[in-house]
Design an enzyme around this catalytic site. Structure first.
Site, PDB file in Angstrom:
ATOM      1  N   ILE A  38       0.855  -1.183   0.000  1.00 38.39           N
ATOM      2  CA  ILE A  38       0.000   0.000   0.000  1.00 38.39           C
ATOM      3  C   ILE A  38       0.893   1.235   0.000  1.00 38.39           C
ATOM      4  O   ILE A  38       1.705   1.432   0.919  1.00 38.39           O
ATOM      5  CB  ILE A  38      -0.945  -0.020   1.217  1.00 38.39           C
ATOM      6  CG1 ILE A  38      -1.894  -1.223   1.120  1.00 38.39           C
ATOM      7  CG2 ILE A  38      -1.733   1.287   1.317  1.00 38.39           C
ATOM      8  CD1 ILE A  38      -2.743  -1.291  -0.134  1.00 38.39           C
ATOM      9  N   GLU A  54     -10.685  -0.670  -7.601  1.00 35.78           N
ATOM     10  CA  GLU A  54     -11.939  -1.326  -7.926  1.00 35.78           C
ATOM     11  C   GLU A  54     -12.337  -2.458  -6.982  1.00 35.78           C
ATOM     12  O   GLU A  54     -13.517  -2.769  -6.848  1.00 35.78           O
ATOM     13  CB  GLU A  54     -11.891  -1.820  -9.379  1.00 35.78           C
ATOM     14  CG  GLU A  54     -11.942  -0.637 -10.333  1.00 35.78           C
ATOM     15  CD  GLU A  54     -11.478  -0.949 -11.745  1.00 35.78           C
ATOM     16  OE1 GLU A  54     -12.346  -1.201 -12.581  1.00 35.78           O
ATOM     17  OE2 GLU A  54     -10.264  -0.900 -12.011  1.00 35.78           O
TER      18      GLU A  54
END
Lengths: 696, 338
Positions: A586, A662
């Site tokens: 991340i 998404e």
């Protein structure tokens, strides 16, 4: 001149353009006012199928302030396009209600709107067909589905395996048409000068837009400049070139004036794409222990007469669970409807609603906890391709999510818990999204003041791309991020892939890292001296991306939902939503959390709220504004939490990052629907789950 | 946009004079609905008479109740201590409507006179008898999920969208009107019409008539009242159905009651059949259900809104049962939703 800085990737760097945005200085496409600007207002077809016989353009050009009125009878000719949607005003055919059939250009927006209203257009209307049915006689198998996947796949003998299975789930699920509603509607300011065209456009990809627009006007791509520094959301709807941008350029060319065209919210329900409605049949065969022996997932979808867009609805089923005998299939019918397109997680979002609802039905049928059921069907390699996963931590996400959510000890009995006048239930679903990476270019520059500029024609559609590329560049350059400026959203910058497929960070990040590495090498070669004119290096990742070894690369996640359903009214509300994701490294926890939470919110919205209602008599999407097409308010999701499991995956890209834009929406709708079943005992297989499906 | 003249008269009398005899004139309040309809081309006034500065923004106690100026903003109405104390049902209904921003703009009179949100009415490319008399009603065979089940006609199945009006219909409000023919009062219910064969007429107001105030008589059992709104989204959504109810129970028997329904008809619907069935009946869920059935006997749902009948029955029974609870009914302050 080099300094060693603490790693920036992984830090919660604030949005670098945040102050610009909240103070209103960030300029969006509509906010450009070139000299001699005129306003374009499109006219939409009021029949769903037929031909335009006449348009009384002469009458409206006589109105004061009107500069031009254009229809196919007087429109500049465009070169033929692969995508017939882009042949705007090139023929008399009307292929769907709401299609652009004319445009008025005037000195003011008010004048253009009034003239567009008055423009009389005569049609020869024909009977239309706008109803998606699985048994439609014109259903066919497309060659390929979106993102290039094969339409059908089959392994073993699924029919025999289903027939022999001790436990069978056979259910049909439906998802409605849904429309993207970014805060900023599509807008274009088109300026011609000589042979050159400049487009200020709200787009997810300036480079791709230039490549599409230039040939339509018979120009080399260099003659088109697209500028799009800030974009107020897209979700896919600003990914591919659409009729409005072509119409703006065409109107400006015809009128000989710079032209501004803003798509209205209502027009967005016709001309900027939508998620196809789907009808999906899922059959799962399993042994009594819940181990899958067969999976069959078939999807029926629609597209327009103009363009084949086949959503890849069943592709996640090729990735998720182990089973020896399996089949996936897509069937498409071309109707007199607007052209469907990308909407956040095309394929995965509707497909995983069906698959993960069916998995919940299987868990009930087998009497197995739905978390455990998924763990039991974890594959060792990608089930259809046999490729090894570069990393796969679905099981860890399920376990971590269950722990955080308080899943342990859940009583599976449906309709057994109340809180006040509310039935309460919990549900879980898994999520997945592929890791794509596309070739991009970037440049990195150092000036004698030791400041760095990184240039790449990427798009920041509100995701934080500019911010995370600043972090990536800072680490690659081994400096602090305050010394790095990243420029995006302009075809004057090195060409880059579009913001789509959750591939921005991987694609652009690779190019930025390689450009920065090249700059450092060059600096090293020069002993660290920066010449007075500065030093620049470029990178092109085409080769690197093309040569990456074969792995099954996917992000995974698990969503948990707690739902309350009013006993009297059937009103379902999500009380709690929690997701855990495994998406590589991340890069920025703040912008990442926004992506996960935003995706889950959209998934909750898909579960309970969103539906574009096709009007069968008139052939258009009827509820074409935000008062009628519901997206969630803050009160619809009081408690949403996102967590992630850090993965160290060496097979991805220099950042080790998977896409996160998404996956949040994927699985969420099923988690909510499964919670509704747990709360009420009612299995709703057609979205959205509104009170009329639950009230008794 | 279509040109129009904008007038800002100095007082109510000049406003009425400005609009008198001009059927293409419209009074402008907060503009939260009218301006939208002008943008859509649904409303095409040639003259806008802005009454926001001359409409009373006062809320006064009269001998028998409250007098609320027509120009009081919805947000101010719901926040007013007098209203919250004397007419909590009204405050609650207002707070269930729209959003904070819209409530800050919308006026009391404008709220009453807002138009239906029927999708066909709002789309000028489609027929609609309300917008264009005689053009037809596609909603009857099209999408009428959110439309009427009571009192509709073959010409129109629209619903009135206001929450506030439902409370006012339950509370026997009186609408004060000034017009070319002088001043008069119109009772609620009674301001709004059923569609019949003139669906273009929402109300009984004559052309040029201007609402100046709404009078809400004192209701002795107002403390035992409730507004229950059922909606598809938790906030900022029109009612699928709503119930405004007040109950006066003594010794387990209903002495009096007020019930009005929203989201089910062309007008806020006073449930007279249910009220009649309840007066003197035992305050039990069985009797409440019987009363709901008496009202629903008058309904004629369409295929896609048939669910509204059982929904309304459930909500009526639940609301009345809660109101009848001697100890369990602990009324809290009206709460604002975003």
């Amino acid at each position: 001149m080099k300094t060693e800085a603490r790693p920036s990737v992984g830090a919660a760097l604030e949005r670098v353009e945040g102050v610009e945005k909240v103070t209103g200085r960030a300029r969006y496409a509509y906010e450009n006012f070139p000299d001699e600007l005129a306003y374009a207002v499109p006219v939409q077809a009021t029949v769903a199928r037929g031909t335009v016989l006449a348009a009384d353009v002469d009458a409206v050009v006589r109105l004061p302030g009107v500069i031009a009125a254009v229809w196919h009878g007087n429109a500049p000719r465009l070169a033929p396009a692969d995508n017939a949607e882009l042949a705007v005003l090139q023929s008399d055919r009307v292929s769907y209600r709401g299609q652009y059939v004319a445009v008025v250009v005037a000195e003011t927006l008010q004048c253009a709107r009034e003239a567009a209203r008055l423009l009389r257009i005569d049609y020869d209307a024909e009977p239309h067909d706008v109803e998606l049915r699985a048994d439609h006689p014109e259903m066919y198998r497309p060659d390929r589905v979106n993102a290039g996947y094969p339409a059908d796949t089959e392994l073993g003998d699924p029919d025999a395996a289903l027939a022999a299975a001790p436990v069978l789930v056979d259910a049909t699920y439906r998802t409605p048409a849904e429309h993207n509603n970014p805060m900023e509607p599509h807008a274009t300011v088109a300026v011609w000068s000589g042979d050159g065209l400049t487009l200020h456009d709200s787009t997810q990809g300036v480079s791709a837009l230039r490549e599409t627009i230039a040939p339509l006007f018979g120009m080399p791509p260099e003659n088109v400049r697209v500028i799009s520094p800030h974009v107020g959301g897209g979700f896919g709807s600003k990914g591919a070139a659409l009729p409005p941008v072509v119409l703006a350029a065409l109107a400006a060319k015809h009128a000989g004036r710079p032209v501004k065209l803003a798509v209205t919210r209502q027009q967005m329900f016709a001309v900027t794409g939508y998620r196809t409605p789907t009808i999906q049949r899922v059959r799962l065969g399993a042994d009594t222990g819940g181990r899958l022996t067969a999976i069959v997932h078939e999807a029926f979808e629609q597209s327009s007469r103009l363009r084949e867009f086949a959503e890849q609805t069943t592709t996640p089923t090729r990735v998720m669970y182990a089973a020896p005998d399996r089949r996936t299939a897509h069937r498409l019918v071309r109707l007199d409807v607007p052209t469907p397109a990308w909407m956040r997680a095309p394929g995965e979002a509707p497909g995983m609603f069906a698959l993960e609802s069916a998995m919940d039905e299987l868990a009930v049928a087998c009497g197995i906890d739905p978390v455990e059921l998924r763990i039991r069907n974890e594959p060792a390699a990608e089930p259809e391709s046999g490729l090894p996963f570069s990393s796969r931590n679905l099981v860890a996400c399920l376990r971590e999510g269950a722990r955080r959510f308080g899943w342990a000890g859940r009583d599976p009995t449906p309709a057994a818990r109340t809180r006040g006048r509310m039935l309460v239930g919990t549900g879980v679903a898994a999520s997945t999204y592929p890791v794509y990476r596309r070739p991009s270019r970037a440049s990195a520059r150092c000036d004698p003041d030791d400041r760095f500029t990184v240039r790449i024609a990427a798009a920041d559609i509100g995701t934080g791309a500019r911010t995370i590329l600043t972090q990536v560049a800072a680490d690659a350059l081994r400096v602090t991020p305050d010394r790095v400026r990243v420029e995006v959203g302009d075809t004057a910058l090195p060409a880059a892939s579009l913001a789509g497929g959750s591939a921005g960070t991987a694609s652009w990040g690779t190019a930025v890292v390689r450009a920065c590495e090249a700059l450092l090498e060059e600096l090293d070669r020069r002993g660290g001296d920066v010449p007075a004119e500065g030093l620049e290096a470029t990178a092109d990742t085409a080769e690197e991306v093309g040569e990456q070894p074969e792995y099954a690369r996917h992000a995974f996640g698990a969503q948990f939902a707690e739902v309350g359903v009013d006993l009297d009214t059937g009103e379902a509300r999500v009380l709690r939503l929690l997701g855990v994701f495994a998406a590589g490294r991340i890069v920025n926890p703040v912008t990442a959390r926004s992506q996960f939470v935003g995706g889950m919110t959209m998934g909750m919205s898909m579960a309970l709220l969103e539906e574009s209602v096709m009007d069968h008599e008139f052939g258009d999407y009827l509820n074409h504004d935000l008062a009628q097409y519901h997206v969630p308010t803050a009160m619809d999701l009081p408690d949403v939490q996102a967590y992630w499991i850090e993965e160290d995956d060496p097979h991805l890209n220099p950042l080790g990052a998977k896409g996160i834009g998404e996956i949040g929406i994927v699985g969420t709708a099923a988690a909510v629907a499964n919670a509704v079943h747990h709360a009420t005992g009612v299995r709703v297989r057609d979205l959205p789950i509104r009170l009329d499906k639950l009230v008794r | 946009m279509r040109p129009f003249t904008y007038e800002r008269p100095a007082d109510v009398r000049s406003a009425v004079a400005a609009a008198a005899g001009r059927p293409d004139a419209a009074y402008l309040g907060g503009g939260t609905n009218l301006v939208d309809l002008m943008r859509l081309g649904v409303a095409t006034p040639r003259t806008l008479v802005d009454v926001t500065r001359i409409s009373s923004r006062a809320i006064e106690e009269t001998g028998g109740g409250l007098l609320i100026g027509a120009g009081v903003r919805n947000g101010d109405l719901a926040a007013d201590p007098l209203v919250r104390r004397a007419q909590p049902l009204l405050a609650r209904a207002v707070l269930e409507g729209a959003s904070g921003q819209i409530r800050n703009m919308a006026t009391v009179a404008g709220n009453l006179l807002q138009r239906t949100r029927c999708p066909y009415f709002q789309d000028v490319t489609k027929p609609c008898n309300k917008r264009l008399p005689g053009s037809g009603c596609p909603a009857r065979t099209g999408d009428h999920r959110n439309l009427a089940i009571l009192g509709h006609s073959e010409h129109c199945v629209a619903t009135h969208p206001s929450d506030m009006a439902v409370a006012l219909a339950a509370l026997d409000a009186l609408v004060h009107v000034e017009g070319p023919g002088g001043a008069r009062t119109v009772p609620m219910p009674g301001l709004h019409r059923l569609p019949g064969d003139e669906p273009d007429r929402d109300t009984v107001l004559a052309p040029g008539e201007l609402i100046t105030a709404v009078e809400v008589p004192h209701l002795p059992f107002a403390a035992r009242s409730r507004y229950r709104k059922v909606r598809d989204r938790a906030s900022f959504a029109f009612a699928v159905v709503s119930v405004a109810a007040a109950l006066d129970v003594a010794g387990g028997v209903v002495r009096d009651c007020r019930i009005a329904l929203g989201g089910v008809a062309h007008a806020p619907w006073r449930a007279e059949a249910a009220e009649a069935a309840l007066r003197g009946a035992a305050a039990t869920p069985e009797e409440f259900a019987r009363a709901a059935d008496a009202e629903l006997a008058r309904s004629s749902p369409l295929p896609r809104n048939a669910f509204k009948a059982p929904l309304l029955r459930n909500v009526l029974v639940r609301t009345l049962t809660d109101l009848a609870e001697p100890a369990g009914f602990a009324e809290s302050e009206p709460v604002e939703t975003p």
